[in-house]
Design a protein around this motif. Structure first.
Motif, PDB file in Angstrom:
ATOM      1  N   LYS A  25     -27.338 -31.804   3.270  1.00 31.50           N
ATOM      2  CA  LYS A  25     -28.077 -30.785   2.806  1.00 31.50           C
ATOM      3  C   LYS A  25     -26.911 -29.984   2.541  1.00 31.50           C
ATOM      4  O   LYS A  25     -26.434 -28.832   3.480  1.00 31.50           O
ATOM      5  N   THR A  26     -26.883 -29.471   1.309  1.00 36.27           N
ATOM      6  CA  THR A  26     -25.759 -28.232   1.308  1.00 36.27           C
ATOM      7  C   THR A  26     -26.534 -26.901   0.250  1.00 36.27           C
ATOM      8  O   THR A  26     -27.582 -27.484  -0.730  1.00 36.27           O
ATOM      9  N   SER A  74     -29.903 -32.706  -0.098  1.00 35.83           N
ATOM     10  CA  SER A  74     -28.699 -33.010  -1.176  1.00 35.83           C
ATOM     11  C   SER A  74     -28.277 -34.266  -1.479  1.00 35.83           C
ATOM     12  O   SER A  74     -28.477 -34.707  -2.512  1.00 35.83           O
TER      13      SER A  74
END
Length: 269
Positions: A25-26, A74
């Motif tokens: 997750k970005t 992501s």
């Protein structure tokens, strides 16, 4: 607190209630990019009680949100109660969370104008169904509040309000309960009582509990503790004790503070 681990559910060979595969997750881009989760792979067997701990900024909240279907990774996969979340639209996710997932938060999140009985029955109404009064009374009995069902939240202690929140999380018989600092606003004795109730929920009801906490005493009630730092799971303890958890957290906090940008992604704890 020395918890009795005799009723602990074995993890080997069990079917997973939640499974994360290489979840990343970005947030943001370029210089503002933050990698909150860095390829997390982890499984949570059915009927298990797992605590997740880590220093501030380690990715605990992001992990919980992605695992519960509240946020979209992501990349990577999340399986919840046998369902792959990546292929679901928002309506399907809402139904899954409502019917198969329970949530318990530090702030209780009770409706102040509703009675205890009405608060517990609220998930039925959100699902467009009439509350099953017998089920509401039964679950209130499990948390020791059947005689308080006509009271308002303001007429209850903090520990009693959290018991109402637990009953509300249990009412739809979810496969998984996500608890975010569920004892953070409670005193020591009430914390122990609530943790005992959560353990009984796992042993008698077969639910899976995944609890994010900063409290070593709370973590010691779980079957295992997973440690998260820098967006990665980097260690775990089976049948934990509060003292060992506290010592591990001390080292982990120092490790994350001293971790250089060049070492990101290599792990080691």
């Amino acid at each position: 607190m020395n918890w009795n681990k005799d009723n602990r559910t074995p993890t080997s060979g069990a079917v997973d209630a939640v499974r994360l595969g290489d979840v990343r997750k970005t947030y943001g881009r370029g210089e503002n990019r933050v990698d909150a989760l860095r390829g997390v792979t982890m499984s949570f067997p059915r009927g298990s009680f797992t605590a997740v701990m880590g220093p501030s900024g380690s990715g605990k909240s992001t992990f919980l949100h992605c695992a519960a279907g509240l946020d979209v990774p992501s990349s990577g996969s999340v399986m919840l109660d046998g369902k792959e979340l990546s292929g679901m639209n928002e309506n399907q996710l809402t139904i899954l969370r409502r019917e198969r997932v329970g949530f318990i938060f530090q702030a209780f999140n009770l409706m102040p104008a509703l009675t205890v009985e009405q608060n517990v029955g609220l998930p039925f109404r959100l699902a467009g169904r009439r509350p099953d009064r017998s089920s509401v009374i039964e679950v209130l009995g499990r948390v020791g509040l059947a005689e308080r069902r006509k009271h308002l939240p303001s007429e209850l202690s903090g520990g009693q309000q959290q018991r109402v929140a637990i009953a509300r999380a249990l009412i739809m018989r979810p496969a998984v309960i996500f608890a975010d600092e569920p004892t953070g606003a409670l005193d020591t004795q009430t914390t122990i009582d609530v943790l005992q109730l959560l353990r009984e929920t796992v042993s008698s009801g077969g639910q899976t509990i995944i609890m994010v906490t900063h409290d070593p005493v709370a973590a010691s009630a779980a079957h295992r503790v997973l440690f998260l730092a820098d967006g990665q799971f980097i260690g775990e303890l089976e049948a934990p004790t509060a003292d060992v958890v506290a010592e591990r957290m001390t080292h982990l906090t120092a490790w994350q503070q001293n971790r250089s940008p060049q070492s990101a992604g290599r792990g080691g704890f």
